[in-house]
Enzyme design. Structure first.
Site, short mmCIF file in Angstrom:
data_model
loop_
_atom_site.label_atom_id
_atom_site.label_comp_id
_atom_site.label_asym_id
_atom_site.label_seq_id
_atom_site.Cartn_x
_atom_site.Cartn_y
_atom_site.Cartn_z
N GLY A 221 44.16 41.25 43.47
CA GLY A 221 43.23 42.37 43.28
C GLY A 221 42.06 41.55 43.61
N CYS A 222 40.88 42.40 43.87
CA CYS A 222 39.63 41.68 44.10
C CYS A 222 39.16 41.14 42.91
CB CYS A 222 38.40 42.84 44.78
SG CYS A 222 38.19 44.39 43.61
N TYR A 223 38.89 41.79 41.79
CA TYR A 223 38.40 41.14 40.42
C TYR A 223 39.14 39.99 40.09
CZ TYR A 223 35.53 45.43 39.99
OH TYR A 223 34.56 46.38 40.20
#
Length: 308
Positions: free
Chosen positions: A116-118
């Site tokens: 995921g990005c985060y």
């Protein structure tokens, strides 16, 4: 030797479009996507995924699971950009810089789950420090992150760039029930013993992320300070082409961090700030949520898989 066929399922979404853009001029592979009339046809999608060498899934979680269930050809390899398989056994986590052996694992994998990005920022900061024992695995981690509105996908882009953009919010904090789906992913792959507190937000800019993790030095291993935290991260990423640690003499004079500083790249910049008087430190990551946080990471993983 025939060029490998790469099928993008979901090529009209934010991530899929950028992956297609990054790959369309490549001569070492054959890029394939279904025409508009066939995108919702289960039979055509199943045929396409079983006929390719590597499938990149840019789909909602349930649709990604359904796509995997249609694979009958054992030779098909998969990169899943959704969050459906990020904590599932049998899937290789697609963060090459996470460990020295991770690129080789990805290169040989049949099933790769894109981070995921985060979590890319959170794991990138926390993972090496926990592995080195500088942060205990039971530390009460809290994470705050602000992403560009493209992190919401088409809905975010439409809200800020469509006809009603004048009414779009300038800043939105969400995940207030503390049940964000990225928290288990961060916990598992960073090596935390307990779920972190994760508070995400969207800003009124298209793409980019600033993610921060505050630390109370008194709760860390004995005598750990900002310099030790920085040195550990610098060692871990010393040979990395895409993750860079800002030197302490540069971070010491910074007054702010720009979430858009690395937009359009597959790079991530980590930094450590500390206050000796107050016994506090701040870990920070800046990167493009559509680059290292999504399409860039998928292409990086694809490149590794194409070596096998």
């Amino acid at each position: 030797m025939n060029s490998p066929v790469v099928f993008i399922d979901g090529d009209q979404g934010t991530t899929g479009l950028l992956i297609h853009e990054r790959l369309r001029d490549r001569s070492d592979l054959k890029l394939f996507a279904l025409p508009a009339a066939d995108r919702k046809d289960p039979k055509r999608r199943a045929e396409a995924i079983n006929a390719c060498d590597i499938a990149i899934l840019c789909l909602p979680d349930d649709a990604a699971r359904q796509a995997i269930a249609t694979i009958a050809n054992p030779a098909v390899r998969v990169i899943d950009a959704s969050s459906a398989h990020r904590t599932q056994p049998g899937w290789t986590y697609g963060f090459p810089e996470m460990a020295p052996e991770q690129p080789e694992r990805i290169a040989n994998a049949r099933r790769v789950t894109n981070p995921g990005c985060y979590p890319t920022g959170a794991i990138g900061l926390l993972g090496p420090l926990l592995k080195a024992g500088l942060i205990p695995d039971n530390y009460p981690v809290s994470i705050h992150a602000v992403s560009g509105y493209s992190g919401r996908g088409r809905a975010g882009v439409e809200e800020h760039e469509g006809p009603g953009a004048v009414n779009a919010s300038s800043y939105t904090v969400y995940g207030l029930q503390l049940a964000h789906k990225h928290a288990p992913e961060i916990q598992q792959h960073a090596g935390l013993a307990q779920r972190p507190i994760f508070v995400p937000a969207y800003g009124a800019f298209r793409q980019g992320i600033v993610l921060t993790v505050p630390l109370d030095l008194r709760l860390l291993a004995p005598n750990v300070d900002g310099g030790m935290l920085h040195a550990c991260l610098a060692r871990h990423y010393a040979e990395s082409a895409h993750v860079h640690v800002l030197p302490l003499h540069e971070s010491s004079v910074l007054k702010h961090l720009d979430p858009q500083a690395l937009n359009g790249t597959n790079d991530m910049r980590l930094s450590v700030f500390s206050n000796v008087e107050h016994g506090q430190a701040l870990l920070c990551a800046v990167f493009d949520n559509l680059g290292k946080g999504a399409s860039g990471a998928a292409v990086q993983n694809l490149n590794l898989m194409l070596t096998r």
